[in-house]
Design a protein around this motif. Sequence first.
Motif, PDB file in Angstrom:
ATOM      1  N   VAL A 247      32.566  35.517  44.236  1.00 38.16           N
ATOM      2  CA  VAL A 247      33.015  35.698  42.846  1.00 38.16           C
ATOM      3  C   VAL A 247      33.453  34.348  42.264  1.00 38.16           C
ATOM      4  N   ALA A 248      34.175  33.573  43.074  1.00 35.68           N
ATOM      5  CA  ALA A 248      34.659  32.267  42.624  1.00 35.68           C
ATOM      6  C   ALA A 248      33.879  31.158  43.333  1.00 35.68           C
ATOM      7  N   GLU A 249      33.753  30.045  42.623  1.00 34.25           N
ATOM      8  CA  GLU A 249      33.016  28.918  43.232  1.00 34.25           C
ATOM      9  C   GLU A 249      33.871  28.206  44.266  1.00 34.25           C
ATOM     10  N   ASP A 250      35.125  27.974  43.928  1.00 30.56           N
ATOM     11  CA  ASP A 250      36.045  27.376  44.901  1.00 30.56           C
ATOM     12  C   ASP A 250      37.447  27.929  44.653  1.00 30.56           C
ATOM     13  N   VAL A 251      38.401  27.521  45.488  1.00 27.21           N
ATOM     14  CA  VAL A 251      39.735  28.115  45.391  1.00 27.21           C
ATOM     15  C   VAL A 251      40.482  27.707  44.126  1.00 27.21           C
ATOM     16  N   ASN A 252      39.961  26.748  43.410  1.00 25.34           N
ATOM     17  CA  ASN A 252      40.612  26.358  42.151  1.00 25.34           C
ATOM     18  C   ASN A 252      39.936  26.990  40.932  1.00 25.34           C
ATOM     19  N   ASP A 253      38.946  27.832  41.185  1.00 26.12           N
ATOM     20  CA  ASP A 253      38.192  28.448  40.098  1.00 26.12           C
ATOM     21  C   ASP A 253      38.931  29.696  39.573  1.00 26.12           C
ATOM     22  N   PHE A 254      40.069  29.469  38.892  1.00 26.86           N
ATOM     23  CA  PHE A 254      40.893  30.587  38.414  1.00 26.86           C
ATOM     24  C   PHE A 254      40.164  31.419  37.356  1.00 26.86           C
ATOM     25  N   GLU A 255      39.168  30.806  36.717  1.00 28.48           N
ATOM     26  CA  GLU A 255      38.402  31.523  35.690  1.00 28.48           C
ATOM     27  C   GLU A 255      37.717  32.755  36.276  1.00 28.48           C
ATOM     28  N   ALA A 256      37.500  32.715  37.593  1.00 32.07           N
ATOM     29  CA  ALA A 256      36.790  33.832  38.239  1.00 32.07           C
ATOM     30  C   ALA A 256      37.653  35.091  38.325  1.00 32.07           C
ATOM     31  N   ILE A 257      38.951  34.907  38.161  1.00 26.48           N
ATOM     32  CA  ILE A 257      39.847  36.085  38.187  1.00 26.48           C
ATOM     33  C   ILE A 257      39.567  36.902  36.929  1.00 26.48           C
ATOM     34  N   PRO A 258      39.319  38.200  37.054  1.00 25.31           N
ATOM     35  CA  PRO A 258      38.912  38.977  35.875  1.00 25.31           C
ATOM     36  C   PRO A 258      40.003  39.012  34.809  1.00 25.31           C
ATOM     37  N   SER A 259      39.585  38.840  33.558  1.00 21.63           N
ATOM     38  CA  SER A 259      40.581  38.850  32.486  1.00 21.63           C
ATOM     39  C   SER A 259      40.317  39.946  31.453  1.00 21.63           C
ATOM     40  N   THR A 260      39.269  40.751  31.658  1.00 22.10           N
ATOM     41  CA  THR A 260      39.077  41.918  30.775  1.00 22.10           C
ATOM     42  C   THR A 260      38.966  43.160  31.658  1.00 22.10           C
ATOM     43  N   TRP A 261      39.108  44.335  31.016  1.00 21.88           N
ATOM     44  CA  TRP A 261      39.025  45.590  31.765  1.00 21.88           C
ATOM     45  C   TRP A 261      37.645  45.723  32.421  1.00 21.88           C
ATOM     46  N   ALA A 262      36.616  45.316  31.689  1.00 22.83           N
ATOM     47  CA  ALA A 262      35.251  45.439  32.227  1.00 22.83           C
ATOM     48  C   ALA A 262      35.064  44.494  33.421  1.00 22.83           C
TER      49      ALA A 262
END
Lengths: 433, 449
Positions: free
Chosen positions: B163-178
């Motif tokens: 899901v995430a590219e690396d451990v600093n890729d916080f963008e990969a954490i879901p931010s919408t319900w979908a």
Amino acid sequence: MSAFLFTILASALGALVVGAILKRRGRGLRGGMALGAIAGLLGSLATMIPLQYCVLDPEHHMFFKISVLGGTITVNAVALLGILLVIVVAWAFALAIDRLRHHWRARSGTVWQADTAPGTFVGYDFSPWIFLAPTLVGLVVFTYYPAAQNFFLGTQIARRGVAKTAFNCLDNFASLIASRLQDAHYYILSDGFVWHAENARYLAVFGNSLFFSVFIVIVANVLGLSIALLASQKIRGASVYRTLMIWPYAISGVVVGIVFAILLGGGGSGFMNQVLRLFGAEPVPFLSDPWWARASVVAAAAWNKLGFNVLIYIAALQAVPLELMEAAAIDGANAWKRFLNVTIPMISPYIFFVVFLNLNYSFFDLYAVIDNLTEGGPVNATTNLVVDIIRVGVESRDIGKAAAQSIVLFMVVVGLTYVQFRVMGRRVTYGAD
Amino acid sequence: MKRMLIFVVLILFLFSSLALAQDDDRVTIRFWHVWGNVTWLPDVVEPAFEAAFPQYDLELRVLDGYRNAYDLYTLAQEQGDPPELLQGTSSNTQAPRDTGFFKPLHEAIAGRTEINGIPVRLDEIVGPAAMFFQLDGEYYELPWNASTPIVFGNMDLLVEAGVAEDVNDFEAIPSTWAEVHEVCAIIVDKFPDVDCINFGAGGWYFENALAMQGAFMANNENGRGGGCVTEVLFNSQEAVDYLAWHKSLEDAGYWVDYGRAEYDIKWADSKLALHLNSSAAARSRVEIAEGNGFTVGADRMPYNQDVDYVGNMIGGGMILLTAGLEPEVEEGALTFLMYLLEPENVANWHKSTGYIPVTQSGFDFLEAEGWFEENPTFAVATNQLNNSARAPQTAGAIFGSFAQVYQMYREVFQNILRNDADIQGSLDRLKAEADLLIEEYNLLVPCEE
């Protein structure tokens, strides 16, 4: 209905009922009717004056429906509770008046001999009151006054932290069986249900308390006695086994709740389910299914109490005279019959004691286990009377309703204790004679 | 020998009496709080405050949670000896105001710009906190521990799941319900023994879900629009949508209900991928992760992608000042409150917990240190609140029977999740019951329009 009519009716009903009862007991109709009329009058005045005859006020009325065998009636919960209260208080007045009359007659010499049981103070000597005073003062200050205050609080809209309260009649009590939205409905053998309740939250809580009490007592006692029987055998290292089996008793309810939550919680990936998975079994919804959650609470609480029960039962078994067992064996009784006909009667005071304590524990002391294991869920499936009082009074800060609930809990415990002493007490054998 | 011993004892007694007498000259400021797990207060703040202001003796007392705080305080009031300062929960702001036990902060400050030489920094309170804690533009209490819900992610799990590219890729954490559904589908498929997401049944997430969608919790603009709250608006479409989303997560096996002690264990064991929690849990999330060798990321609370995002709201607590204190005692209590708002103290409080820096000067202090660059997890909450609209929806509702309504919401929520109860019908009934409670409360404490 006016207050005057209500009082007259209570008095008339009291006269009829008490008169009929005393007549059946051969004590005269006229005296009984007079006693009943006075008790009915005093009972209705003593309850309704503090309540300002509010049960007659439509503003306070709260209804529930009850369907039995297809027929449905609507019941006014406030009026029902008001009438029950008058009956209880009038009954107490009748007993008190009868007792006073008895004392007065005893004093005047008519039944002097009959009333002079050993240990009874005769006449109006003040000395017993002096001796009783320290205890009585303690009881009045720390028990009776708070209890009366609690009843007063039960008739109020009261919130923790808000100094002002407002009179609420018996609505806090009525809301336990009816709903303020007027949509509580009970079905008994009706509409396809054997028993069903809609929008009757408190009844479910009450049912949970009964469920826990019955099953905790059964599980903890059957297992406790079984383990005690095994631990009483003459085997090497018996004292070590005994100690190990007793130690769960030393663990607090909080820890028991947390330990079982860790073991049983976590859904499919929880510890116990991981173990089950090793054996190829399907995961069990221990804490998320209502019945499994109830069973989990019973298991945790019974495990907690097991050590205590084992301890008492081991002591009890050691007190069973060997000669009785030998005599039974010589008479041809096998081990099971000896257990059933000698051991059980001989240890019955201990069983009574343990059951009594376990029952009280189930009603009063389960809070820590439930709060830490299931937090009363899922959907109140494990919320018992005490958990609900804390939830309503402390978390929701509604001390009026919590007070009403605590009075119900108090009455339940008094009732259970009375029944227990009456029913079980008769079957208990004290001593070998 | 015996005489000598008596002499020594007498001398010691004399000295201790003198010491006590000296102590008696100091003004005692008692502060009851619930931060028993934060050692920074007794270890650093107390000695530093007493050194800076030797005329004051600061006594800290730890209470067992917000639940008991008001009760113990009420008892102390009834006994005529309340502490000078009390920490209260922000989910119950109206009820303590209605007790009359507390003096509004703005009245005690009375327009002064400094107390005992410490600047009054109330005008530096950051926007979201100012909006949440103010009533009619005034502060009744000191805003201090303010947080907002954010999602913590186990970055190692997200990387391993692709899901995430690396451990600093916080963008990969879901931010919408979908996105939560999408990410959870991958997580659960990849790791059968890992739970995807957990968050509590508390009303705070519900409140935030409504605020994010621009819906009100209660009428009269959450009780901040000039009139008091007389009814809740729990049965709105936005409320139904949020609970339907939550239910869909549970139905899919993505959201698992945990007991109180469980989520930390799951988190520590890397058996939980996403944890929606208060930003105040940042310190403990990071410490657990560090101790167990994985990296924590964080992102905003997931919002409904089908409606415009309005904003999140604050939760936490505030400090209340007891009314009726002697002037010198009140001055000491105010001094301590202002001391807590000093930039360095605001910054250290944030670092110790994860609560947002409540003042701009505190935030600037942290930024100058490079704190947020080094600890991006700690920046998420402030960013989320900065992106939130300043509107009555995000300021939170104010009404006295809040605690009761929260409790009822939890029961209804569980009934929907466990018993598949009809969402709209359940919320309609909840609203009707809650409205009766509000009516009762308003009977005791008449609403001042």
